[in-house]
Scaffold this motif. Structure first.
Motif, short mmCIF file in Angstrom:
data_model
loop_
_atom_site.label_atom_id
_atom_site.label_comp_id
_atom_site.label_asym_id
_atom_site.label_seq_id
_atom_site.Cartn_x
_atom_site.Cartn_y
_atom_site.Cartn_z
N SER A 182 -4.20 -5.00 -7.82
CA SER A 182 -5.32 -4.71 -8.66
C SER A 182 -5.66 -3.02 -8.04
O SER A 182 -5.87 -2.94 -6.75
N HIS B 232 -5.60 -4.81 -3.64
CA HIS B 232 -5.11 -6.12 -3.37
C HIS B 232 -3.98 -6.59 -4.24
O HIS B 232 -3.99 -6.09 -5.35
N ASN B 233 -3.33 -7.51 -3.78
CA ASN B 233 -2.44 -8.06 -4.54
C ASN B 233 -2.92 -9.56 -5.05
O ASN B 233 -3.36 -10.21 -4.42
N SER B 234 -2.60 -9.46 -6.42
CA SER B 234 -3.01 -10.77 -7.22
C SER B 234 -2.03 -11.30 -7.83
O SER B 234 -0.88 -10.71 -7.99
#
Lengths: 318, 262
Positions: free
Chosen positions: A123, A116-118
């Protein structure tokens, strides 16, 4: 050192000298304009970003082997599991830099997971509480998908992996590489040049045909100034599950890793026996260290890990 | 390019260490024993294994007006070999090259080697689906008589990478001749118990799923392993072993079939 490129014309003043692009030797050099413009390319800005990004990683270890199929990914995953089990406060990250043949998601049993892109970056996928993994395998939609990329695109991916993954605080970052001495390896070393690599662990099997390529990899390390922590010999002995007799499947006709280490003044870290159950555990993505604690391979692994931890602490102390 | 070559066979695998070079060398030797004229081109630039496997490590490439003269294994010049290994000064020398340099080297290997008339040109490749492979495919696109053999070991870790290679072949339009499964089982020399160290049957089921011909499985045989570095054909030295049978059949299949892009 004024930065004279290897393939420069004779009497090149060096790309960083005041005369760059202005000396008589520069006439006719295809790069004259670049030098004369006074804005030499300089180091890739990503190197600085990566240095900052990985400043919370204590030890960065690259797992290498010139040869394919000797167990780089297996050894990496075993080390990851074993290191993370030493102490629940130790955080371990694994970066799979094998772009064309990512094996870590399977070996660690996290196939089909998503990254996932945060706000703080990608991450990684957590295998256990303190073992995380980043691999291109997570970005492919199907296991049949092939990554048919030439060098520059692979380099871009590695740069992204190093600069944009939010690892958090790590004690160990293990970087698993593809076989060879080419783009991926050069890029990894280059991008990590400021971040400070603890060293490389070289994996080999005992036969000469593997050692031959491993010698090339060691020369690569020496050329690019990458310190070598030591050599792990994999698949060294086969213990028959039926009669318990030992045999050499891949005979060390030229003395195996021990001879190689003696010849090139390297530190032997230990030998892992060939255990069919280990091969199966890798296919299933099972945690071999936890499931088969009495296997001779786990005992051997324990010694290798202790050795690596010692060396890492020594290097950090000095 | 390669007009004088009747058939080009690429030996591929997404995975490393599965035996591409062993298959390439043994296939070349088998075809040579059968009387064909064979060329073996090693495009694994970072880890050339063919010179060692064929015991040709100290040989040199010579330049002739027609191009580079390959190294011949035998006096009759039935098997010619070309590898970057012949161009390195020492066996410890590393080829630390990025893609573009590898690409131009491979182009030279494909264009500038004077193979003379060949029945078969076997091309041994490095693992992966990257520069070397793209280059070879791009250049072989104009060569119609070209097909690929995939090598795998039975574990899923290897199969996974080989599936990627199949996708690669399909994307680039190279016909796949079949799949060989290597290192299928190991017979303990003491008790003769056969252990499937790297499990078994993976190659066969992969062939079924992807509708590719299955070319047989080669067990782990230390006697065949011992032929590495000697340049001897398994089919001649160990005519009774399974490996020889697989290669014999494969060579027969090759000489029977006239692959017309199927």
């Amino acid at each position: 050192m004024s930065g004279v490129p290897e393939n420069a014309p004779q009497h090149c003043p060096g790309t960083e000298s005041a005369d760059a692009g202005k000396a008589s030797a520069c006439a006719g050099c295809p790069n004259q304009n670049i030098c004369a413009s006074g804005v030499p390319a300089g180091p890739d800005p990503a190197i600085e970003i990566i240095k900052n990004r990985l400043s919370n990683v204590k030890h960065k270890i690259i797992i290498l082997s010139g040869k394919g199929g000797v167990g780089k990914s297996t050894v990496t995953s075993l080390l990851g599991h074993a290191l993370s089990k030493l102490n629940p406060d130790i955080n371990v990250g694994i970066l799979d830099a094998d772009i064309c043949g990512p094996s870590q998601p399977r070996v660690l049993g996290v196939r089909g997971e998503q990254v996932h892109n945060s706000g703080s970056g990608w991450s990684p996928v957590y295998v256990t509480d303190n073992l995380s993994l980043m691999s291109i395998g997570f970005l492919l939609s199907s296991p049949d998908d092939a990554v048919i990329w030439r060098g520059p695109k692979k380099n871009g991916m590695i740069k992204q992996f190093l600069s944009e993954v939010d690892w958090g605080d790590l004690d160990y970052l293990l970087i698993d590489t593809p076989p060879g001495t080419s783009d991926e390896h050069l890029s990894a070393v280059q991008y990590l040049s400021q971040a400070g690599v603890t060293g490389a662990i070289v994996v080999t099997t005992p036969q000469e045909v593997a050692l031959l390529d491993v010698r090339k990899e060691i020369q690569f390390c020496r050329k690019v100034g990458l310190p070598i922590i030591g050599v792990v010999e994999n698949m060294s002995l086969f213990v028959c599950p039926n009669c318990k007799s030992r045999s050499e499947i891949f005979p060390a006709t030229t003395g195996g890793a021990a001879q190689l280490c003696a010849e090139l003044a390297l530190r032997p870290l230990g030998a892992l026996p060939l255990d069919p159950l280990l091969a199966r555990a890798c296919d299933a993505g099972a945690d071999f260290v936890r499931e088969l604690p009495h296997s001779p391979a786990v005992a051997a692994l324990g010694r290798i890990v202790a050795e690596i931890v010692n060396i890492c602490n020594e290097r950090n102390g000095s | 390019m390669l007009e004088n070559v009747k058939q080009v066979i690429l030996v591929l695998s997404g995975k490393g260490g599965v035996g591409k070079s062993t298959v390439s060398t043994q296939l070349s030797l088998t075809l040579k024993e059968k009387g064909f004229k064979v060329g073996l081109l090693d495009i694994d630039l970072c880890g050339p294994s063919v010179p060692y496997l064929l015991n040709l490590e100290d040989q040199n490439i010579h330049q002739s007006p027609e191009g580079w003269v390959p190294v011949y294994l035998d006096k009759e010049q039935k098997l010619g070999v070309m590898s970057i290994g012949f161009l390195l000064k020492s066996r410890n020398d590393a080829v630390v090259w990025r893609g573009p340099k590898k690409t131009s080297m491979i182009k030279q290997f494909l264009e500038d080697v004077y193979w003379q008339d060949l029945d078969y040109l076997i091309i041994d490749t490095p693992p992966g689906t990257s520069d070397e492979h793209i280059t070879v495919m791009e250049n072989l696109r104009q060569v119609p008589q070209c097909s690929a053999i995939l090598v795998t070991t039975p574990q899923e870790v290897a199969i996974e990478d080989v599936r990627k290679e199949i996708t690669f072949c399909r994307k680039t339009g190279i016909p796949i001749m079949g799949i060989i499964e290597n290192m299928s089982g190991y017979e303990c020399p003491t008790c003769s118990e056969c252990t499937n160290i790297f499990s078994s049957g993976g190659g066969k089921s992969l062939a079924e799923i992807s509708k590719i011909q299955y070319l047989g499985c080669i067990p782990i045989d230390p006697r065949v392993g011992a032929l590495a570095g000697k340049g001897l054909a398994a089919i001649k030295e160990l005519p009774e072993c399974t490996t020889s049978k697989v290669f014999n059949e494969l060579a027969n299949k090759l000489s029977e079939s006239n692959i017309n892009g199927s």
